[in-house]
Enzyme design. Structure first.
Site, PDB file in Angstrom:
ATOM      1  N   ASP A   8       0.944  -1.222   0.151  1.00 11.07           N
ATOM      2  CA  ASP A   8      -0.075  -0.075   0.073  1.00 11.07           C
ATOM      3  C   ASP A   8       0.863   1.241  -0.005  1.00 11.07           C
ATOM      4  OD1 ASP A   8      -2.123   1.742   0.318  1.00 11.07           O
ATOM      5  OD2 ASP A   8      -1.971   1.799   2.555  1.00 11.07           O
ATOM      6  N   SER A   9      -0.064   2.345  -0.549  1.00 14.04           N
ATOM      7  CA  SER A   9       1.038   3.654  -0.115  1.00 14.04           C
ATOM      8  C   SER A   9       1.475   4.020   1.003  1.00 14.04           C
ATOM      9  CB  SER A   9       0.176   4.793  -0.900  1.00 14.04           C
ATOM     10  OG  SER A   9      -0.912   4.827  -0.205  1.00 14.04           O
ATOM     11  N   CYS A  71      -4.169  -0.884  -2.224  1.00 14.57           N
ATOM     12  CA  CYS A  71      -4.199   0.415  -2.429  1.00 14.57           C
ATOM     13  C   CYS A  71      -5.191   0.479  -3.632  1.00 14.57           C
ATOM     14  CB  CYS A  71      -3.012   0.816  -2.584  1.00 14.57           C
ATOM     15  SG  CYS A  71      -2.827   2.847  -3.031  1.00 14.57           S
ATOM     16  N   ASN A  72      -6.124   1.288  -3.442  1.00  9.30           N
ATOM     17  CA  ASN A  72      -7.030   1.468  -4.675  1.00  9.30           C
ATOM     18  C   ASN A  72      -6.441   2.265  -5.680  1.00  9.30           C
ATOM     19  OD1 ASN A  72     -10.133   0.623  -4.053  1.00  9.30           O
ATOM     20  ND2 ASN A  72      -9.237   0.933  -2.169  1.00  9.30           N
ATOM     21  N   GLU A 148      -4.923   9.338   9.024  1.00 10.34           N
ATOM     22  CA  GLU A 148      -3.594   9.286   9.533  1.00 10.34           C
ATOM     23  C   GLU A 148      -3.414  10.160  10.869  1.00 10.34           C
ATOM     24  OE1 GLU A 148      -0.542   8.346   7.838  1.00 10.34           O
ATOM     25  OE2 GLU A 148      -1.619   7.045   6.487  1.00 10.34           O
ATOM     26  N   CYS A 180     -11.242   3.363  -1.020  1.00 11.71           N
ATOM     27  CA  CYS A 180      -9.688   3.807  -0.467  1.00 11.71           C
ATOM     28  C   CYS A 180      -9.550   2.840   0.796  1.00 11.71           C
ATOM     29  CB  CYS A 180      -9.731   5.395  -0.205  1.00 11.71           C
ATOM     30  SG  CYS A 180      -8.025   5.742   0.629  1.00 11.71           S
ATOM     31  N   HIS A 182      -7.854   3.376   3.197  1.00 12.54           N
ATOM     32  CA  HIS A 182      -7.740   4.183   4.515  1.00 12.54           C
ATOM     33  C   HIS A 182      -9.172   4.467   5.234  1.00 12.54           C
ATOM     34  CE1 HIS A 182      -3.492   5.626   3.988  1.00 12.54           C
ATOM     35  NE2 HIS A 182      -3.746   6.007   5.099  1.00 12.54           N
TER      36      HIS A 182
HETATM   37  N1  DGL Z   1      -4.294   3.768   0.357  1.00 14.60           N
HETATM   38  C1  DGL Z   1      -4.635   4.654  -0.865  1.00 14.60           C
HETATM   39  C2  DGL Z   1      -5.770   4.236  -1.631  1.00 14.60           C
HETATM   40  O1  DGL Z   1      -6.306   3.158  -1.138  1.00 14.60           O
HETATM   41  C3  DGL Z   1      -5.012   6.008  -0.048  1.00 14.60           C
HETATM   42  C4  DGL Z   1      -3.830   6.860   0.342  1.00 14.60           C
HETATM   43  C5  DGL Z   1      -2.987   7.632  -0.762  1.00 14.60           C
HETATM   44  O2  DGL Z   1      -3.467   8.700  -1.444  1.00 14.60           O
HETATM   45  O3  DGL Z   1      -2.042   7.139  -1.061  1.00 14.60           O
HETATM   46  O4  DGL Z   1      -6.202   4.702  -2.485  1.00 14.60           O
END
Ligand code: DGL
Length: 263
Positions: A8-9, A71-72, A148, A180, A182
């Site tokens: 994931d990011s 991560c989407n 976060e 997403c 998060h």
């Molecule tokens: N985890 C990212 C997603 O699912 C969201 C966080 C980001 O913007 O990197 O898109």
């Protein structure tokens, strides 16, 4: 033991690991959070694709049985079904059929980052299977920093959620995708901003179901309270709030090793 590399990011993808742990508690999870370059959600498709390739390339050294892009925003650029001969799962494909099954009024909302919304991937994939469904996609760029920051069930988060979700309420969407990884952290604020009748779909749960069918395994029960997962967390930047975030997502008693790595 099945070894799965999850990427994931940032730390939000641990919501996906949490769902997978319920279905596959005995697997060994190696989680890579590209925290140094978070957020991906406001970057271009080309940049996201190059980050995706770099992160998956880094994870190859662990020789996993499965790769998961949790991560989407990165999943919008993860079009292949395999990486180096191993299955590669993204978090967008698993929700498409569920959305189509769940909606009664053919009005579906998707909340996600700007990168995911701008890709129109959810509309495209849903409408390829059912062109009669109206898909209303709404970017919620403030949600990731709020999650976060740990502002969970906070009045400010509730207000922001109410404002972002106005178009979905106006269109009377009966099904909403948390697009997403998060966003499950902010699920209570999202619920408050929508009618009780709305069905929320999270990618982690949908992915766990898809992988359960794919690997043909039955759920093995475990005691949530005393369960210690086999999970290694690797991050590209180690800030002090990372362990707080991990405990917020996985539970206070979850002390997992965290390693700072360079890609
Ligand atoms: N985890 C990212 C997603 O699912 C969201 C966080 C980001 O913007 O990197 O898109």
């Amino acid at each position: 033991m099945t070894k799965v590399c999850v990427f994931d990011s940032g730390i939000g993808g641990l919501t996906v690991v949490k769902s997978l742990l319920r279905t596959f508690p005995d697997w060994h999870y190696i989680y890579l959070g590209d925290t140094a370059r978070l957020p991906y959600g406001n970057k271009s498709p080309q940049t996201i694709r190059s980050y995706l390739e770099q992160c998956l390339g880094y994870l190859e050294q662990f020789d996993p049985d499965v790769y998961v892009v949790a991560c989407n925003s990165a999943s919008t650029q993860a079009h292949e079904k395999e990486w180096k001969g191993r299955p590669l799962f993204n978090v967008i494909d698993p929700v498409i059929d569920e959305v189509i099954q769940k909606t009664q009024n053919n009005k579906v909302g998707v909340i996600a980052t700007r990168a995911t919304v701008n890709s129109r991937i959810f509309s495209h994939k849903i409408n390829t299977k059912n062109p009669n469904i109206a898909v209303i996609e709404q970017a919620c760029p403030l949600f990731v920093p709020l999650a976060e920051e740990g502002w969970i069930d906070d009045p400010i988060t509730n207000l922001i959620a109410y404002r972002y979700l106005t178009p979905l309420r106006a269109e009377k969407c009966d099904t909403v995708v948390l697009g997403c990884t998060h966003y499950p952290i902010l699920v209570n604020s999202v619920k408050k901003a929508l009618s009780n009748q709305v069905c929320l779909i999270s990618s982690g749960e949908a992915l766990a179901q898809l992988m359960q069918n794919h690997f043909q395994v039955s759920k093995s029960p475990h005691c949530e309270n005393h369960f210690i997962p086999k999970l290694d967390v690797l991050v590209t930047d180690l800030s002090p709030n990372i362990s707080i975030m991990i405990q917020l997502i996985l539970g206070k008693e979850c002390n997992v090793p965290i390693k700072w790595v360079t890609l």
